[in-house]
Motif scaffolding. Structure first.
Motif, PDB file in Angstrom:
ATOM      1  N   UNK A   1      -1.654  11.075  12.123  1.00 13.52           N
ATOM      2  CA  UNK A   1      -0.794  10.478  11.242  1.00 13.52           C
ATOM      3  C   UNK A   1       0.400   9.854  11.694  1.00 13.52           C
ATOM      4  N   UNK A   2       0.717   8.472  11.335  1.00 12.40           N
ATOM      5  CA  UNK A   2       1.940   7.849  11.834  1.00 12.40           C
ATOM      6  C   UNK A   2       3.204   8.232  11.391  1.00 12.40           C
TER       7      UNK A   2
ATOM      8  N   UNK B   1       0.643  11.664   2.177  1.00 11.65           N
ATOM      9  CA  UNK B   1      -0.489  11.383   1.865  1.00 11.65           C
ATOM     10  C   UNK B   1      -1.108   9.837   2.033  1.00 11.65           C
ATOM     11  N   UNK B   2       0.401   8.956   2.050  1.00 13.91           N
ATOM     12  CA  UNK B   2       0.338   7.503   2.006  1.00 13.91           C
ATOM     13  C   UNK B   2       0.387   6.939   3.435  1.00 13.91           C
TER      14      UNK B   2
ATOM     15  N   UNK C   1      -3.832   2.493   6.233  1.00 16.29           N
ATOM     16  CA  UNK C   1      -3.744   3.607   5.425  1.00 16.29           C
ATOM     17  C   UNK C   1      -4.949   4.418   4.819  1.00 16.29           C
ATOM     18  N   UNK C   2      -6.003   3.554   4.999  1.00 17.78           N
ATOM     19  CA  UNK C   2      -7.168   4.255   5.022  1.00 17.78           C
ATOM     20  C   UNK C   2      -7.892   4.547   6.135  1.00 17.78           C
TER      21      UNK C   2
ATOM     22  N   UNK D   1       0.847  -1.178  -0.035  1.00 15.78           N
ATOM     23  CA  UNK D   1      -0.192  -0.060   0.071  1.00 15.78           C
ATOM     24  C   UNK D   1       0.806   1.352  -0.057  1.00 15.78           C
ATOM     25  N   UNK D   2       2.079   1.246   0.714  1.00 17.56           N
ATOM     26  CA  UNK D   2       3.072   2.477   0.675  1.00 17.56           C
ATOM     27  C   UNK D   2       4.386   1.956   0.124  1.00 17.56           C
ATOM     28  N   UNK D   3       5.154   2.950  -0.256  1.00 13.93           N
ATOM     29  CA  UNK D   3       6.344   2.455  -0.822  1.00 13.93           C
ATOM     30  C   UNK D   3       7.500   2.308   0.184  1.00 13.93           C
TER      31      UNK D   3
END
Length: 516
Positions: free
Chosen positions: A456-457, A461-462, A485-486, A369-371
């Protein structure tokens, strides 16, 4: 440096920190934090209040049986049953301490204890002697010492030392003291109590006036050699003196204070984030030492100065407290070895291969989901993985949310309730509100939502959103946590986590209990 130059760091995150409404921790979570505190070389870990509940007893016992390099402490009132229960919980400790207390201020003695001063001294002495017969290391606290009369404090402290207490705690229980006043109190006690040289004087300051750290440091200047504090300043009401601020003030201003601690400071940031993630209490960006902006510079003048010479605007090194030290960014191509290695560096231990495999599977899902996966993501991921060790009466199977301008948001969920899938839907003022209403339509928990917090950890935006939900029912509260992430899915996870804890009976009463 001599032993008289060292300030003992007594961490009470697991006891006083847990008295923050909603900051309840499971035994497993407490054990994780205790191991991290040991790794950071905290001298004394106050693991809990053994008599308070079976859960508190089990947590203290588990920590006492596991921790080897730090002293493990249990709080107890000056009552035989409390002291016996504390000793029982600490039986397996490599180094254990019983911390017993009684109120000493006129207002507490009159209205809470309803005892005369002579009775209070007698009970204190009896408690210390009993504790000393069961444990070699005994600490005695004068609850509400900040509002106690100095002559009576001198009397009871002398008696407690004679009875066998080797640490004397003078707490500012209600956060009422001012630094110069508090320093004078500590100085008078050390100078006036005849046997003061036989004990270490300790301080435990609350932050009701925002002076907990200042009062603690003033007391150190006056001769106190133990400071009781918590990670992130966690604690009831306005909190306690923050460990990270105490330690770094002592380290940074050694020129003035002339003392030191044994704390391994590069672990401070990772422990701060662990405690924040487990308790659901986010650290504000401008928090000293561990806040996201603690070493950020936006002013052009400041940026220019720091680039030319760091010390123009930074009084300590960010690396000294764990910012950007050995930072390894993981991604979807990272293997199990790199994942395990980074967990070890963060002080995270998985109990077995099953737990590691579950965490690694969640890591791979997140990496899709995130890079980039950062340390903060790993802390949240592990917390979520370990929380799944408990039976899930409620479990999210799927979630579909519709939110459109001019239309009422709508949520459709499929939940697994005790192994049976149930579909539910509802509307709300927003997608999260609709989701919670849909869950409650089938759960019918009767709980009241006291807190909904989103953090937000990481940046971007991801980033994963970390959600804390606090529910209350019948005067008992639980904290539920979820990350994704959602943000709507994270919210659903947090709400269901809270319902599961409530279903298991882990909700705890409002924790404003007797204490220092």
């Amino acid at each position: 440096m001599t032993s008289s130059d060292r300030v003992i760091i007594f961490d009470t995150t697991l006891r006083d920190g847990e008295q923050s409404p909603g900051a309840s921790m499971t035994k497993e979570e407490k054990l994780r934090i205790a191991k991290a505190l040991e790794r950071m070389r905290v001298d004394v870990i106050e693991a809990g209040f053994a008599i308070a509940s079976p859960g508190d007893f089990e947590a203290v016992k588990a920590i006492a049986d596991t921790i080897k390099d730090s002293t493990v402490c249990s709080l107890s009132r000056a009552l035989d049953g409390d002291i016996e229960r504390a000793a029982e919980a600490l039986a397996g400790a490599n180094s254990g301490r019983i911390h017993t207390f009684i109120a000493t201020s006129p207002i507490h003695m009159q209205h809470k204890l309803r005892m005369q001063p002579d009775q209070v001294v007698e009970q204190a002495v009896r408690a210390v002697k009993k504790a000393r017969n069961l444990c070699a290391d005994v600490e005695f606290s004068c609850e509400d010492a900040g509002r106690s009369e100095i002559d009576f404090l001198c009397r009871i402290v002398e008696a407690a030392i004679d009875a066998g207490a080797r640490t004397i705690n003078i707490p500012d229980t209600v956060g009422y003291a001012i630094p110069h006043e508090y320093a004078e109190l500590i100085s008078q006690l050390i100078n006036r109590v005849p046997n003061a040289d036989k004990a270490i004087f300790s301080v435990h300051c609350h932050n009701d006036l925002g002076l907990a750290v200042a009062n603690s440091l003033a007391a150190v200047v006056a001769g106190a050699r133990q400071v009781e504090c918590t990670i992130n300043g966690l604690g009831e009401r306005a909190g306690n003196a923050a460990l990270e601020e105490i330690v770094m003030a002592i380290k940074t201003r050694h020129d003035l204070l002339g003392v030191h601690t044994n704390i391994d400071t590069p672990h401070i940031l990772s422990v701060s984030r662990m405690v924040s993630g487990i308790t659901g209490f986010p650290v504000q960006p401008n928090k000293a030492i561990v806040g996201a902006n603690a070493f950020a510079h936006e002013s052009g003048i400041h940026q220019d100065g720091v680039l030319k010479h760091r010390e123009t605007y930074e009084i300590m090194s960010a690396q000294d407290v764990g910012w950007h030290t050995n930072r390894m960014v993981l991604g979807k191509l990272s293997g199990r070895s790199a994942f395990r290695s980074r967990l070890v560096e963060l002080g995270i231990e998985m109990a077995n291969e099953t737990e590691l495999n579950a965490a690694f599977a969640r890591f791979k899902d997140l990496a899709d989901k995130k890079s980039e996966i950062f340390d903060e993501d790993l802390q949240a991921l592990v917390s979520e993985t370990l929380s799944q060790d408990t039976p899930e009466f409620y479990k999210l199977v799927s979630l579909e949310v519709a939110s459109k301008t001019g239309e009422v948001p709508h949520a459709h969920l499929v939940l697994s309730i005790d192994g049976k899938e149930v579909a539910t839907d509802d509307q709300g003022s927003g997608p999260v509100d609709a989701t919670f209403k849909a869950i409650e339509k089938v759960a019918q928990s009767g709980a009241t939502l006291l807190l909904y917090s989103v953090n937000a950890i990481t940046e971007g935006t991801d980033s994963q959103g970390e959600v804390t939900v606090r529910l209350e029912r019948g005067g008992r509260m639980v904290n539920g946590n979820g990350a994704d992430t959602d943000i709507v899915i994270a919210s659903a996870k947090a709400y269901l986590n809270a319902l599961n804890l409530m279903h298991m009976g882990t909700a705890r009463a409002h924790p404003q209990v007797d204490g220092v």
